[in-house]
Design a protein around this motif. Structure first.
Motif, mmCIF file in Angstrom:
data_model
loop_
_atom_site.group_PDB
_atom_site.id
_atom_site.type_symbol
_atom_site.label_atom_id
_atom_site.label_comp_id
_atom_site.label_asym_id
_atom_site.label_seq_id
_atom_site.Cartn_x
_atom_site.Cartn_y
_atom_site.Cartn_z
ATOM 1 N N TYR A 157 0.842 -1.191 0.000
ATOM 2 C CA TYR A 157 0.000 0.000 0.000
ATOM 3 C C TYR A 157 0.880 1.245 0.000
ATOM 4 N N PRO A 158 0.561 2.241 -0.822
ATOM 5 C CA PRO A 158 1.375 3.462 -0.872
ATOM 6 C C PRO A 158 1.098 4.371 0.324
ATOM 7 N N GLY A 159 1.969 5.365 0.509
ATOM 8 C CA GLY A 159 1.721 6.385 1.512
ATOM 9 C C GLY A 159 2.418 6.134 2.839
ATOM 10 N N TRP A 160 2.070 6.965 3.838
ATOM 11 C CA TRP A 160 2.812 7.032 5.085
ATOM 12 C C TRP A 160 1.916 6.854 6.310
ATOM 13 N N HIS A 161 0.783 6.190 6.129
ATOM 14 C CA HIS A 161 -0.150 5.990 7.229
ATOM 15 C C HIS A 161 -0.516 4.518 7.368
ATOM 16 N N PHE A 162 -0.867 4.111 8.582
ATOM 17 C CA PHE A 162 -1.474 2.804 8.866
ATOM 18 C C PHE A 162 -0.533 1.618 8.680
ATOM 19 N N TYR A 163 0.747 1.834 8.518
ATOM 20 C CA TYR A 163 1.614 0.677 8.257
ATOM 21 C C TYR A 163 1.776 -0.200 9.494
ATOM 22 N N ALA A 164 1.862 0.385 10.685
ATOM 23 C CA ALA A 164 1.898 -0.447 11.897
ATOM 24 C C ALA A 164 0.518 -1.004 12.205
ATOM 25 N N ASN A 197 -4.982 12.068 2.887
ATOM 26 C CA ASN A 197 -4.317 10.798 2.631
ATOM 27 C C ASN A 197 -4.570 9.798 3.750
ATOM 28 N N TYR A 198 -4.616 10.298 4.977
ATOM 29 C CA TYR A 198 -4.925 9.435 6.106
ATOM 30 C C TYR A 198 -6.325 8.840 5.943
ATOM 31 N N LYS A 203 -9.796 4.215 4.750
ATOM 32 C CA LYS A 203 -10.919 3.569 4.073
ATOM 33 C C LYS A 203 -10.461 2.315 3.338
ATOM 34 N N GLN A 204 -9.242 2.339 2.800
ATOM 35 C CA GLN A 204 -8.700 1.137 2.173
ATOM 36 C C GLN A 204 -8.510 0.020 3.195
ATOM 37 N N MET A 205 -8.036 0.381 4.381
ATOM 38 C CA MET A 205 -7.841 -0.622 5.433
ATOM 39 C C MET A 205 -9.179 -1.239 5.842
ATOM 40 N N VAL A 206 -10.205 -0.405 5.947
ATOM 41 C CA VAL A 206 -11.541 -0.915 6.287
ATOM 42 C C VAL A 206 -12.031 -1.867 5.198
ATOM 43 N N ALA A 207 -11.824 -1.487 3.944
ATOM 44 C CA ALA A 207 -12.260 -2.346 2.843
ATOM 45 C C ALA A 207 -11.509 -3.676 2.843
ATOM 46 N N THR A 229 -22.012 4.134 8.328
ATOM 47 C CA THR A 229 -21.035 5.013 8.977
ATOM 48 C C THR A 229 -19.601 4.735 8.531
ATOM 49 N N LYS A 230 -19.341 3.521 8.032
ATOM 50 C CA LYS A 230 -17.979 3.254 7.567
ATOM 51 C C LYS A 230 -17.641 4.094 6.333
#
Length: 251
Positions: A157-164, A197-198, A203-207, A229-230
């Motif tokens: 996944y690209p970007g700088w959030h949610f990696y941990a 971006n966050y 939303k990708q993580m939820v999906a 609500t998601k």
């Protein structure tokens, strides 16, 4: 090949911040480690996951310690004691120094930690006195065993959030537990923010993982995984935060 107990891996965007971090690290005692610097001052990487995977491939430690360069240690044995607590956990997926438990407070996620943050070294969240199970850990400082990372490298996944957070979710799906330990550590940043971006990657993580969890708790906020609500809550929260920032600017 040298073998270390710990491989400390950090991404450097600003050399002065990295040098301050390195000076503080060199004052730590009782820790067998190697330091792996990921140089990103020219935006060589578009993703924390890609950068960490590349560095982890080169790491020689039994434990991989991913940490931000604005982490500071409050005494000379802070790192030793933190990592000893983590290494003493019989089996874990991901371990860190701040995280969000499975349960909710007033229908919101909350933080458990002993660290301080920001220029005034303020404590946030609920204090802990012992190793505590959480759903997810904060990105500022987290640990994986090298052999577990080999089984479960970061995704693309690209970007700088949610990696941990993502690693924690994947570890739970893999029947492991995640933990936070008490730590005498200062995170100079005041934490994450809900920028566009966050929200998008959340939303990708939820999906991707929402079918496995009733909700996803992070140290920033709770993410609904079911119902309307998601879809609506993340952008509503983002819009509300932007309005507050605008109003604060003109007070």
């Amino acid at each position: 090949m040298s073998v270390y107990e710990y491989s400390l891996i950090t991404i450097s965007n600003h050399e002065n911040i990295y040098q301050d971090f390195k000076e503080g690290l060199e004052r730590q005692k009782g820790v067998d480690y190697e330091l792996i610097k990921i140089n990103n001052n020219q935006h060589q990487f578009s993703s924390a996951r890609t950068a960490y995977n590349e560095a982890a491939t080169k790491a020689n430690g039994k434990y991989l310690v991913f940490l931000h360069p604005d982490i500071r240690f409050l005494d000379e044995y802070s790192l030793r004691d933190t990592l000893k607590k983590i290494a003493s956990i019989n089996d874990f997926g991901i371990a860190g120094i701040a995280g969000s438990p499975w349960d909710l407070y007033k229908n919101r996620s909350y933080i458990v930690t002993t660290i301080v943050q920001g220029k005034n070294k303020e404590h946030v969240g609920t204090n802990i006195k012992e190793t505590t199970e959480v759903q997810t850990v904060d990105e500022s400082f987290f640990v994986m065993k090298k052999d577990y990372w080999e089984q479960l490298p970061f995704t693309d996944y690209p970007g700088w959030h949610f990696y941990a957070v993502e690693q924690c979710l994947r570890a739970i799906i893999d029947k492991k537990k995640n933990y936070v330990v008490p730590a005498r550590i200062w995170h100079k940043s005041t934490g994450g923010s809900e920028d566009k971006n966050y929200v998008r990657i959340g939303k990708q993580m939820v999906a991707e993982y929402g079918d496995y969890f009733p909700y996803i708790n992070t140290t920033v906020t709770k993410w609904d995984t079911k119902g309307i609500t998601k879809y609506t809550t993340p952008w509503f929260r983002y819009a509300k935060r932007q309005i507050h920032r605008y109003l604060d600017k003109y007070k």
